[in-house]
Enzyme design. Structure first.
Site, PDB file in Angstrom:
ATOM      1  N   ASN A 197       0.804  -1.220   0.000  1.00 48.46           N
ATOM      2  CA  ASN A 197       0.000   0.000   0.000  1.00 48.46           C
ATOM      3  C   ASN A 197       0.842   1.277   0.000  1.00 48.46           C
ATOM      4  O   ASN A 197       0.314   2.378   0.182  1.00 48.46           O
ATOM      5  CB  ASN A 197      -0.961   0.006   1.199  1.00 48.46           C
ATOM      6  CG  ASN A 197      -0.215  -0.004   2.538  1.00 48.46           C
ATOM      7  OD1 ASN A 197       0.999  -0.187   2.585  1.00 48.46           O
ATOM      8  ND2 ASN A 197      -0.947   0.185   3.616  1.00 48.46           N
ATOM      9  N   TYR A 199       3.053   4.324  -1.618  1.00 47.90           N
ATOM     10  CA  TYR A 199       2.911   5.060  -2.868  1.00 47.90           C
ATOM     11  C   TYR A 199       3.562   6.430  -2.781  1.00 47.90           C
ATOM     12  O   TYR A 199       3.844   6.945  -1.695  1.00 47.90           O
ATOM     13  CB  TYR A 199       1.428   5.233  -3.230  1.00 47.90           C
ATOM     14  CG  TYR A 199       0.619   5.981  -2.180  1.00 47.90           C
ATOM     15  CD1 TYR A 199       0.699   7.376  -2.050  1.00 47.90           C
ATOM     16  CD2 TYR A 199      -0.229   5.299  -1.308  1.00 47.90           C
ATOM     17  CE1 TYR A 199      -0.032   8.048  -1.086  1.00 47.90           C
ATOM     18  CE2 TYR A 199      -0.964   5.965  -0.339  1.00 47.90           C
ATOM     19  CZ  TYR A 199      -0.859   7.352  -0.235  1.00 47.90           C
ATOM     20  OH  TYR A 199      -1.573   8.021   0.726  1.00 47.90           O
ATOM     21  N   GLY A 374      -5.406   8.217   1.317  1.00 44.18           N
ATOM     22  CA  GLY A 374      -6.507   7.423   0.779  1.00 44.18           C
ATOM     23  C   GLY A 374      -5.984   6.163   0.103  1.00 44.18           C
ATOM     24  O   GLY A 374      -4.801   5.839   0.168  1.00 44.18           O
ATOM     25  N   SER A 380      -7.333  11.954  -0.331  1.00 40.90           N
ATOM     26  CA  SER A 380      -6.627  11.937   0.948  1.00 40.90           C
ATOM     27  C   SER A 380      -7.041  13.184   1.719  1.00 40.90           C
ATOM     28  O   SER A 380      -7.670  14.091   1.166  1.00 40.90           O
ATOM     29  CB  SER A 380      -5.117  11.918   0.741  1.00 40.90           C
ATOM     30  OG  SER A 380      -4.706  10.744   0.070  1.00 40.90           O
ATOM     31  N   HIS A 399      -5.669   6.560  10.443  1.00 42.98           N
ATOM     32  CA  HIS A 399      -4.468   6.690   9.608  1.00 42.98           C
ATOM     33  C   HIS A 399      -4.760   6.561   8.122  1.00 42.98           C
ATOM     34  O   HIS A 399      -3.917   6.896   7.295  1.00 42.98           O
ATOM     35  CB  HIS A 399      -3.419   5.664  10.028  1.00 42.98           C
ATOM     36  CG  HIS A 399      -3.570   4.309   9.392  1.00 42.98           C
ATOM     37  ND1 HIS A 399      -4.699   3.517   9.542  1.00 42.98           N
ATOM     38  CD2 HIS A 399      -2.728   3.592   8.609  1.00 42.98           C
ATOM     39  CE1 HIS A 399      -4.543   2.390   8.877  1.00 42.98           C
ATOM     40  NE2 HIS A 399      -3.367   2.398   8.297  1.00 42.98           N
ATOM     41  N   ALA A 401      -7.797   4.499   5.113  1.00 39.88           N
ATOM     42  CA  ALA A 401      -9.101   3.888   4.869  1.00 39.88           C
ATOM     43  C   ALA A 401      -9.291   2.608   5.667  1.00 39.88           C
ATOM     44  O   ALA A 401     -10.364   2.345   6.194  1.00 39.88           O
ATOM     45  CB  ALA A 401      -9.272   3.613   3.370  1.00 39.88           C
ATOM     46  N   GLY A 402      -8.265   1.791   5.757  1.00 40.50           N
ATOM     47  CA  GLY A 402      -8.386   0.493   6.428  1.00 40.50           C
ATOM     48  C   GLY A 402      -8.995  -0.541   5.494  1.00 40.50           C
ATOM     49  O   GLY A 402      -9.949  -0.251   4.771  1.00 40.50           O
TER      50      GLY A 402
END
Length: 476
Positions: A197, A199, A374, A380, A399, A401-402
């Site tokens: 995840n 980026y 995001g 975000s 922190h 989206a999860g």
């Protein structure tokens, strides 16, 4: 349970949490993890915990602790523990935001070229290697000095340090507590994004909710271009956590510490194993700050070359740099008494209020900036900390989206070409090192970050300041 479990959820997010519990009840664990509800309860039973075991709106199952779990332990209680599961394997995984004085219209004609330049400058993907020359001696210094090393070597600006959590350096770091194997893994990876995840995104200001806070951050106009970098401590941090878990299992047997889940391996804070982990974790956290500083240097170079200007003239200053996988000693009020606590934040962001002594002077009137990344292709947010959050969640908020579904399920149910096509349809440029892995990071795999942020805002534990929209994504 020694303390309650407390959740911050709206009805939709509550349903996702209970869906996870229901799936576990029907089919057993997902990747060997208990559901978040059980994990929050298990953490609430650990020795020395105070207040509550807190589940934030983005919480979901993780190793030992749920991701999105905050738990604080009384430093003055000799039974209180520290657990690597409460930090996570990617120590000091975090987010950094750079602003620019460019407008979306300045970038639009060269967006594809700029995205490619960013992809070319920042090493990405599994097994990627850094391009900034780093010797074994340099690594030792980076582990001890954090951003101060980057500053000394010319890879950071003095102002960058001021806008980092902990000023980019945990003073308790001890490189001798980081194993040779961890250093071997970390040496070639300094200055790399990694995969999963993580980026680097080119974003634009889409909406401003708090003009005063946004102005203090230099994010004062819709369409303003920013760069967000999300990464952590790479293989070095993972190895530090792995090494500590092995040592703590032995310590638990010796000290007769019992937990409800084997993944909650822990040691008394005052024990040799506890102190060794905290010193090694701090060194890994410093590594992560150097890592994001190195990528900041590379991002500045990419923009400078594309626009034939200097990073300074492009106003590429760091707005802030936050960690969302860390444990730190902090002072908080518990039951009317000031206490020194070891606050574990796993998938949770520090969100200190206005006038707190540990936030930069620039943000004393607005509160600490909180960066909420995001999912790939979604918005975000920049939030600010609040006094209510300080009272209720040990100065913590969400922190990101999860996850809403596992990586394995995402790979089974999504097609990578469709995911990439959906991004292109939104006008988002994308460069990925491993296209077939993008299904794991598709928006469908995650909760709605806007719902997560709005839940925290409505609860008063953080306050919305700015919404950011991606126009280009670089991933591993």
């Amino acid at each position: 349970m020694r303390v309650p479990g407390a959740f911050y959820l709206n009805p939709e997010l509550k349903q996702l949490v209970f869906d996870e519990l229901e799936q576990y009840s029907k089919h057993g664990g997902d990747g060997g993890f208990l559901p978040a509800v059980k994990q929050i309860a298990n953490v609430a039973a650990l020795p020395g915990i105070v207040g509550a075991s807190i589940g934030l709106p983005d919480c979901h199952s993780g190793y030992g602790f749920a991701i999105g779990n905050v738990a604080a332990f009384d430093m003055d209680n000799p039974e209180a523990v520290v657990s690597p599961g409460g930090v996570g394997f990617d120590i000091n995984c975090g987010v950094r935001l750079l602003r620019t004085n460019l407008h979306e219209t300045d970038v639009a004609p060269v967006k594809e070229e700029l995205t490619q330049s960013l992809f070319d400058h920042i090493p990405v993907g599994v097994g990627s290697k850094g391009i900034i020359p780093t010797s074994a001696k340099d690594l030792e210094c980076a582990l001890e000095m954090g951003v101060d090393w980057s500053l000394r070597e010319g890879y950071a600006w003095a102002e960058d340090k001021e806008h980092c959590e902990e000023y980019g350096r945990m003073l308790t770091a001890d490189p001798s507590k980081v194993s040779t194997r961890a250093k071997k893994r970390g040496l070639p990876q300094l200055g790399t994004l990694g995969a999963g995840n993580h980026y680097a995104e080119i974003q634009v200001v889409d909406e401003i909710f708090d003009k005063a806070a946004a102005s203090k951050m230099g994010l004062d106009r819709v369409g303003q271009v920013c760069v967000m970098i999300h990464s952590g401590s790479r293989g070095l941090g993972h190895q530090v956590a792995t090494d500590a878990l092995v040592a703590m299992e032995r310590a638990m047997a010796r000290d007769h510490i019992h937990t409800n889940d084997r993944q909650l391996a822990c040691a008394r804070i005052s024990s040799t194993e506890g102190q060794d982990y905290l010193k090694g974790m701090a060194a890994a956290a410093n590594y992560a700050w150097v890592n994001r500083s190195s990528m900041t240097f590379l991002a500045r170079q990419a923009f400078a070359k594309m626009f034939d200007s200097s990073p300074d003239d492009l106003d590429m200053h760091v707005v802030y740099d936050v960690s969302h996988n860390i444990a730190k000693v902090e002072e908080h009020i518990v039951d009317g008494h000031r206490k020194r606590l070891l606050v574990h934040r796993k998938g949770a962001t520090r969100a200190f209020p206005p006038h707190h002594p540990l936030i930069p002077v620039d943000y004393q009137l607005t509160g600490q900036p909180v960066l909420i990344g995001g999912t790939m292709g979604t918005c975000s947010y920049v939030l600010t900390g609040t006094a209510q959050g300080m009272q209720e969640t040990f100065g913590s908020t969400c922190h990101g989206a999860g996850r809403a579904q596992s990586r394995a399920k995402s790979r089974r149910t999504l097609d990578y070409s469709q995911v990439l096509g959906a991004l292109a349809a939104k006008g988002i440029s994308i460069r990925v090192a491993s296209p077939k892995l993008v299904m794991e990071e598709a928006p469908e795999s995650y909760k709605d970050v806007t719902q997560v942020v709005n839940t925290c805002h409505a609860a008063g534990i953080s306050k919305k300041a700015v919404k950011l929209r991606p126009i280009a994504v670089v991933k591993g």
